[in-house]
Design a protein around this motif. Structure first.
Motif, PDB file in Angstrom:
ATOM      1  N   ILE A 123       0.638  -1.409  -0.145  1.00  0.00           N
ATOM      2  CA  ILE A 123       0.301  -0.204   0.024  1.00  0.00           C
ATOM      3  C   ILE A 123       0.894   1.078  -0.033  1.00  0.00           C
ATOM      4  O   ILE A 123       0.593   1.886  -0.859  1.00  0.00           O
ATOM      5  CB  ILE A 123      -1.389  -0.064   1.272  1.00  0.00           C
ATOM      6  CG1 ILE A 123      -1.761  -0.829   0.588  1.00  0.00           C
ATOM      7  CG2 ILE A 123      -1.696   1.243   1.654  1.00  0.00           C
ATOM      8  CD1 ILE A 123      -2.603  -1.329   2.915  1.00  0.00           C
ATOM      9  N   ASP A 124       1.733   0.813   1.017  1.00  0.00           N
ATOM     10  CA  ASP A 124       2.628   2.733   0.444  1.00  0.00           C
ATOM     11  C   ASP A 124       3.709   2.501  -0.457  1.00  0.00           C
ATOM     12  O   ASP A 124       3.308   3.888  -0.846  1.00  0.00           O
ATOM     13  CB  ASP A 124       3.811   2.115   1.848  1.00  0.00           C
ATOM     14  CG  ASP A 124       3.505   2.353   3.635  1.00  0.00           C
ATOM     15  OD1 ASP A 124       1.928   3.080   3.331  1.00  0.00           O
ATOM     16  OD2 ASP A 124       3.495   1.664   4.377  1.00  0.00           O
ATOM     17  N   LYS A 125       3.804   1.526  -0.946  1.00  0.00           N
ATOM     18  CA  LYS A 125       4.587   1.903  -2.579  1.00  0.00           C
ATOM     19  C   LYS A 125       3.674   2.655  -3.427  1.00  0.00           C
ATOM     20  O   LYS A 125       3.252   2.737  -4.366  1.00  0.00           O
ATOM     21  CB  LYS A 125       5.219   0.859  -2.634  1.00  0.00           C
ATOM     22  CG  LYS A 125       6.072   0.111  -2.360  1.00  0.00           C
ATOM     23  CD  LYS A 125       6.457  -1.487  -1.951  1.00  0.00           C
ATOM     24  CE  LYS A 125       7.366  -2.019  -1.628  1.00  0.00           C
ATOM     25  NZ  LYS A 125       7.732  -3.574  -1.688  1.00  0.00           N
ATOM     26  N   LEU A 126       2.346   1.932  -3.637  1.00  0.00           N
ATOM     27  CA  LEU A 126       1.614   1.715  -4.617  1.00  0.00           C
ATOM     28  C   LEU A 126       1.210   3.838  -4.450  1.00  0.00           C
ATOM     29  O   LEU A 126       0.772   4.443  -5.254  1.00  0.00           O
ATOM     30  CB  LEU A 126       0.574   1.481  -4.677  1.00  0.00           C
ATOM     31  CG  LEU A 126       0.084  -0.357  -4.868  1.00  0.00           C
ATOM     32  CD1 LEU A 126      -0.859  -0.956  -4.707  1.00  0.00           C
ATOM     33  CD2 LEU A 126       0.575   0.161  -6.478  1.00  0.00           C
ATOM     34  N   VAL A 127       0.891   3.804  -2.552  1.00  0.00           N
ATOM     35  CA  VAL A 127       0.280   5.489  -2.863  1.00  0.00           C
ATOM     36  C   VAL A 127       0.994   6.576  -3.679  1.00  0.00           C
ATOM     37  O   VAL A 127       1.089   7.251  -3.934  1.00  0.00           O
ATOM     38  CB  VAL A 127       0.162   5.823  -1.761  1.00  0.00           C
ATOM     39  CG1 VAL A 127      -0.285   6.963  -1.131  1.00  0.00           C
ATOM     40  CG2 VAL A 127      -1.025   4.821  -0.958  1.00  0.00           C
ATOM     41  N   ALA A 128       3.087   6.139  -2.831  1.00  0.00           N
ATOM     42  CA  ALA A 128       4.087   6.801  -3.078  1.00  0.00           C
ATOM     43  C   ALA A 128       3.838   6.885  -4.774  1.00  0.00           C
ATOM     44  O   ALA A 128       4.640   8.088  -5.517  1.00  0.00           O
ATOM     45  CB  ALA A 128       5.182   5.852  -2.841  1.00  0.00           C
ATOM     46  N   LYS A 129       3.313   6.034  -5.374  1.00  0.00           N
ATOM     47  CA  LYS A 129       4.125   5.779  -6.817  1.00  0.00           C
ATOM     48  C   LYS A 129       3.229   7.164  -7.587  1.00  0.00           C
ATOM     49  O   LYS A 129       2.260   6.884  -8.543  1.00  0.00           O
ATOM     50  CB  LYS A 129       3.965   4.137  -7.415  1.00  0.00           C
ATOM     51  CG  LYS A 129       5.005   3.761  -7.158  1.00  0.00           C
ATOM     52  CD  LYS A 129       6.295   3.978  -8.413  1.00  0.00           C
ATOM     53  CE  LYS A 129       7.096   3.317  -8.881  1.00  0.00           C
ATOM     54  NZ  LYS A 129       8.166   3.724  -9.941  1.00  0.00           N
ATOM     55  N   GLY A 130       1.783   7.509  -6.401  1.00  0.00           N
ATOM     56  CA  GLY A 130       0.077   7.763  -7.027  1.00  0.00           C
ATOM     57  C   GLY A 130      -0.773   6.614  -7.326  1.00  0.00           C
ATOM     58  O   GLY A 130      -1.573   7.530  -8.553  1.00  0.00           O
TER      59      GLY A 130
END
Length: 189
Positions: A123-130
């Motif tokens: 989730i953190d990675k996906l949100v950081a990618k937008g």
């Protein structure tokens, strides 16, 4: 002899899904019509070189190929998240043009699948990618609603840190209100 479409126990009663199918498996929905990259993602844990070959074969149309869905609308990224393979998720997130907000035929996005699986790191990675926090599935739930539905309280906290709560996005984030949580030592009065 008639072939059964649903596994049965010794008494002939249908088995519940958890008894016969692994919800983390992405191999049980494979089809001969899967795009090459989808087929390679399904076997990445045993033959990672197949994905490398599929990515190389995509050539100039890599972004188009990496976003091609299977028959249920799941992209390779969604399948990687579903199978809980962080190395594969990272590899697919590196591909230029990967669609973070693609939705399956029932409206699930990679972020919603990560919320279902309680995979806070993804989730953190996906949100950081937008990744879009406001997407909704066919049941009008966003990622917060999916995490709530599966009682993933740690994931609710994770989504809250990214600004997604029950009351965010106009107060209509999910199709149902949050249920009060019972904690040990509290009365049911």
């Amino acid at each position: 002899m008639r072939k059964e479409s649903y596994p049965s126990d010794e008494n002939g009663a249908p088995l519940d899904t958890p008894e016969w199918r692994n919800a983390d498996s992405i191999r049980d929905t494979a089809s001969p019509k899967d795009p090459p990259i989808v087929a390679a993602v399904r076997v990445w844990d045993t033959t990672p070189e197949q994905l490398e070959a599929a990515l190389a074969a995509a050539g100039a149309d890599l972004a188009g190929e990496v976003n091609r869905p299977d028959r249920f609308g799941f992209t390779p990224l969604m399948l990687a998240v579903k199978s809980k393979q962080p190395g594969l998720v990272d590899k697919l997130l590196e591909v230029e043009g990967v669609q973070l907000d693609a939705q399956s035929k029932r409206g699930f996005s990679a972020l919603m699948i990560a919320a279902w699986k309680a995979d806070d790191a993804t989730i953190d990675k996906l949100v950081a990618k937008g990744a879009d926090l406001s997407l909704r599935d066919g049941g009008a739930r966003n990622a917060w609603g999916v995490a709530h539905d599966w009682h993933n309280e740690g994931t609710l906290d994770c989504l809250g840190r990214h600004g997604l709560t029950f009351t965010s996005h106009g107060g209509t984030s999910v199709a149902f209100p949050p249920a009060p949580k019972w904690r040990p030592g509290e009365a049911w009065d």
